[in-house]
Design a protein around this motif. Sequence first.
Motif, PDB file in Angstrom:
ATOM      1  N   ILE A 149       0.846  -1.213   0.000  1.00 36.67           N
ATOM      2  CA  ILE A 149       0.000   0.000   0.000  1.00 36.67           C
ATOM      3  C   ILE A 149       0.873   1.251   0.000  1.00 36.67           C
ATOM      4  O   ILE A 149       0.618   2.207  -0.750  1.00 36.67           O
ATOM      5  CB  ILE A 149      -0.977  -0.019   1.214  1.00 36.67           C
ATOM      6  N   LEU A 150       1.943   1.232   0.830  1.00 35.28           N
ATOM      7  CA  LEU A 150       2.829   2.401   0.893  1.00 35.28           C
ATOM      8  C   LEU A 150       3.533   2.628  -0.446  1.00 35.28           C
ATOM      9  O   LEU A 150       3.675   3.771  -0.894  1.00 35.28           O
ATOM     10  CB  LEU A 150       3.853   2.237   2.027  1.00 35.28           C
ATOM     11  N   ILE A 151       3.959   1.531  -1.083  1.00 36.81           N
ATOM     12  CA  ILE A 151       4.602   1.642  -2.398  1.00 36.81           C
ATOM     13  C   ILE A 151       3.621   2.251  -3.399  1.00 36.81           C
ATOM     14  O   ILE A 151       3.978   3.113  -4.203  1.00 36.81           O
ATOM     15  CB  ILE A 151       5.117   0.257  -2.879  1.00 36.81           C
ATOM     16  N   PHE A 152       2.370   1.795  -3.322  1.00 36.89           N
ATOM     17  CA  PHE A 152       1.358   2.311  -4.248  1.00 36.89           C
ATOM     18  C   PHE A 152       1.107   3.805  -4.023  1.00 36.89           C
ATOM     19  O   PHE A 152       1.015   4.576  -4.988  1.00 36.89           O
ATOM     20  CB  PHE A 152       0.045   1.523  -4.077  1.00 36.89           C
ATOM     21  N   ILE A 153       1.032   4.203  -2.744  1.00 37.45           N
ATOM     22  CA  ILE A 153       0.823   5.634  -2.440  1.00 37.45           C
ATOM     23  C   ILE A 153       2.027   6.439  -2.952  1.00 37.45           C
ATOM     24  O   ILE A 153       1.864   7.515  -3.553  1.00 37.45           O
ATOM     25  CB  ILE A 153       0.604   5.840  -0.919  1.00 37.45           C
ATOM     26  N   GLY A 154       3.235   5.885  -2.742  1.00 40.92           N
ATOM     27  CA  GLY A 154       4.448   6.528  -3.255  1.00 40.92           C
ATOM     28  C   GLY A 154       4.392   6.677  -4.761  1.00 40.92           C
ATOM     29  O   GLY A 154       4.774   7.714  -5.318  1.00 40.92           O
ATOM     30  N   GLY A 155       3.883   5.624  -5.416  1.00 45.58           N
ATOM     31  CA  GLY A 155       3.739   5.656  -6.874  1.00 45.58           C
ATOM     32  C   GLY A 155       2.769   6.737  -7.325  1.00 45.58           C
ATOM     33  O   GLY A 155       3.003   7.427  -8.321  1.00 45.58           O
ATOM     34  N   LEU A 156       1.680   6.877  -6.569  1.00 44.95           N
ATOM     35  CA  LEU A 156       0.675   7.911  -6.907  1.00 44.95           C
ATOM     36  C   LEU A 156       1.284   9.310  -6.819  1.00 44.95           C
ATOM     37  O   LEU A 156       1.060  10.159  -7.690  1.00 44.95           O
ATOM     38  CB  LEU A 156      -0.507   7.816  -5.943  1.00 44.95           C
ATOM     39  N   ILE A 157       2.068   9.518  -5.735  1.00 43.62           N
ATOM     40  CA  ILE A 157       2.678  10.838  -5.557  1.00 43.62           C
ATOM     41  C   ILE A 157       3.765  11.061  -6.622  1.00 43.62           C
ATOM     42  O   ILE A 157       3.829  12.104  -7.267  1.00 43.62           O
ATOM     43  CB  ILE A 157       3.235  10.986  -4.123  1.00 43.62           C
ATOM     44  N   GLY A 158       4.583  10.008  -6.808  1.00 42.25           N
ATOM     45  CA  GLY A 158       5.666  10.105  -7.799  1.00 42.25           C
ATOM     46  C   GLY A 158       5.152  10.275  -9.216  1.00 42.25           C
ATOM     47  O   GLY A 158       5.816  10.885 -10.063  1.00 42.25           O
ATOM     48  N   GLY A 159       3.961   9.724  -9.459  1.00 40.32           N
ATOM     49  CA  GLY A 159       3.351   9.806 -10.783  1.00 40.32           C
ATOM     50  C   GLY A 159       3.095  11.227 -11.250  1.00 40.32           C
ATOM     51  O   GLY A 159       3.055  11.493 -12.461  1.00 40.32           O
ATOM     52  N   PHE A 160       2.947  12.144 -10.309  1.00 37.83           N
ATOM     53  CA  PHE A 160       2.721  13.544 -10.678  1.00 37.83           C
ATOM     54  C   PHE A 160       3.980  14.173 -11.286  1.00 37.83           C
ATOM     55  O   PHE A 160       3.905  15.154 -12.001  1.00 37.83           O
ATOM     56  CB  PHE A 160       2.258  14.354  -9.459  1.00 37.83           C
ATOM     57  N   PHE A 161       5.155  13.576 -10.974  1.00 38.50           N
ATOM     58  CA  PHE A 161       6.410  14.087 -11.542  1.00 38.50           C
ATOM     59  C   PHE A 161       6.767  13.350 -12.828  1.00 38.50           C
ATOM     60  O   PHE A 161       7.213  13.941 -13.790  1.00 38.50           O
ATOM     61  CB  PHE A 161       7.540  13.943 -10.511  1.00 38.50           C
ATOM     62  N   ASN A 162       6.572  12.010 -12.772  1.00 38.22           N
ATOM     63  CA  ASN A 162       6.845  11.206 -13.967  1.00 38.22           C
ATOM     64  C   ASN A 162       5.929   9.991 -13.944  1.00 38.22           C
ATOM     65  O   ASN A 162       5.951   9.221 -12.978  1.00 38.22           O
ATOM     66  CB  ASN A 162       8.318  10.773 -13.969  1.00 38.22           C
ATOM     67  N   ILE A 163       5.155   9.807 -14.985  1.00 34.67           N
ATOM     68  CA  ILE A 163       4.154   8.732 -15.009  1.00 34.67           C
ATOM     69  C   ILE A 163       4.802   7.342 -14.933  1.00 34.67           C
ATOM     70  O   ILE A 163       4.201   6.391 -14.435  1.00 34.67           O
ATOM     71  CB  ILE A 163       3.218   8.867 -16.246  1.00 34.67           C
ATOM     72  N   MET A 164       6.060   7.246 -15.391  1.00 35.09           N
ATOM     73  CA  MET A 164       6.758   5.954 -15.350  1.00 35.09           C
ATOM     74  C   MET A 164       6.963   5.472 -13.912  1.00 35.09           C
ATOM     75  O   MET A 164       6.970   4.270 -13.650  1.00 35.09           O
ATOM     76  CB  MET A 164       8.119   6.053 -16.060  1.00 35.09           C
ATOM     77  N   ILE A 165       7.161   6.429 -12.993  1.00 31.73           N
ATOM     78  CA  ILE A 165       7.322   6.071 -11.570  1.00 31.73           C
ATOM     79  C   ILE A 165       6.052   5.381 -11.089  1.00 31.73           C
ATOM     80  O   ILE A 165       6.100   4.362 -10.405  1.00 31.73           O
ATOM     81  CB  ILE A 165       7.607   7.334 -10.710  1.00 31.73           C
ATOM     82  N   PHE A 166       4.917   5.934 -11.490  1.00 29.12           N
ATOM     83  CA  PHE A 166       3.623   5.361 -11.090  1.00 29.12           C
ATOM     84  C   PHE A 166       3.488   3.938 -11.634  1.00 29.12           C
ATOM     85  O   PHE A 166       3.135   3.017 -10.895  1.00 29.12           O
ATOM     86  CB  PHE A 166       2.482   6.250 -11.601  1.00 29.12           C
ATOM     87  N   TYR A 167       3.809   3.745 -12.919  1.00 26.24           N
ATOM     88  CA  TYR A 167       3.677   2.404 -13.513  1.00 26.24           C
ATOM     89  C   TYR A 167       4.595   1.404 -12.814  1.00 26.24           C
ATOM     90  O   TYR A 167       4.193   0.270 -12.529  1.00 26.24           O
ATOM     91  CB  TYR A 167       3.972   2.451 -15.013  1.00 26.24           C
ATOM     92  N   CYS A 168       5.843   1.827 -12.558  1.00 20.11           N
ATOM     93  CA  CYS A 168       6.812   0.918 -11.923  1.00 20.11           C
ATOM     94  C   CYS A 168       6.355   0.519 -10.532  1.00 20.11           C
ATOM     95  O   CYS A 168       6.338  -0.675 -10.184  1.00 20.11           O
ATOM     96  CB  CYS A 168       8.180   1.584 -11.808  1.00 20.11           C
ATOM     97  N   LEU A 169       5.976   1.507  -9.737  1.00 18.58           N
ATOM     98  CA  LEU A 169       5.587   1.208  -8.353  1.00 18.58           C
ATOM     99  C   LEU A 169       4.252   0.468  -8.291  1.00 18.58           C
ATOM    100  O   LEU A 169       4.038  -0.352  -7.394  1.00 18.58           O
ATOM    101  CB  LEU A 169       5.557   2.490  -7.515  1.00 18.58           C
ATOM    102  N   LEU A 170       3.373   0.730  -9.264  1.00 18.21           N
ATOM    103  CA  LEU A 170       2.112  -0.015  -9.347  1.00 18.21           C
ATOM    104  C   LEU A 170       2.412  -1.498  -9.584  1.00 18.21           C
ATOM    105  O   LEU A 170       1.853  -2.380  -8.922  1.00 18.21           O
ATOM    106  CB  LEU A 170       1.254   0.541 -10.488  1.00 18.21           C
TER     107      LEU A 170
END
Lengths: 117, 148
Positions: B106-127
């Motif tokens: 869950i924490l990784i996913f939340i991190g991905g959501l926040i990181g996704g605002f800077f770079n969408i690839m971060i969101f995909y990776c952490l998802l």
Amino acid sequence: MNTCSSIHSILPDSYFTVNYFISLQSSLDIFCKASYTKIAKQTLQRSDFLKTKIRELRKQQKLSQEELAMAIGTTRQTITSIECGKYTASLVLAYKIARYFNLSIEEVFDFSEVEDM
Amino acid sequence: MEAYKKTIESRIRLLSAALLLMVSAVVYLRFFFTIPDMNVYHEILTEVAGGLLTAGNLIAVILVFHYRRALHDEYHLKKLYYNSQDERKKMIRTKTGGPVMLICAILIFIGGLIGGFFNIMIFYCLLGCSFFLITVQAAMKLYYLKKF
């Protein structure tokens, strides 16, 4: 009609496709049969789990697994696992079960295989 | 059993607080959240966050009802207590990493959501990472449930 024709254009020759699926199915059958036999053998050979008389005692007293579980403070699934020999009960749980039937632990659980080891 | 009743009551209080927080977060995301130069990815991330929070709300409501029912029914309370104290289930929980793996996911996913605002690839990776963690835990749980 359009979809069918498009599928036929994507798929190779229909005769080949049917043969391919038949061979895939038969190899899957063989694989499943082998796995099942292996698991069955392992279960039969397994000697690290205790045999119990819980099922017989339960049936004598006309108790369901749920009722026994609630009486000794555990879950129905745990009783099932102990009865099937999948799970070895802890000393506390074994004591609770034996006490419930007014028997000693040795009378409920079969330790003969442990003694042979 | 009285001590467990108090635990359940505190859980209900915690869940209610979380529910209130999540509802306000959903309302904020839906009606007030905005960032400068918002693009389509940002909108997707906002919607995903809103959807997840709604799902969280639903789970919290179900749990609150479940616990309330247990508080009013002695049989259900006992069952809940035995379920939480069952040695076989405790062992399986320990073997599969307990709630720690789920919290990490869950924490990784939340991190991905926040990181996704800077770079969408971060969101995909952490998802992908969080889904992998959840899948591994679910597979291990199924394996041990079948084994024991």
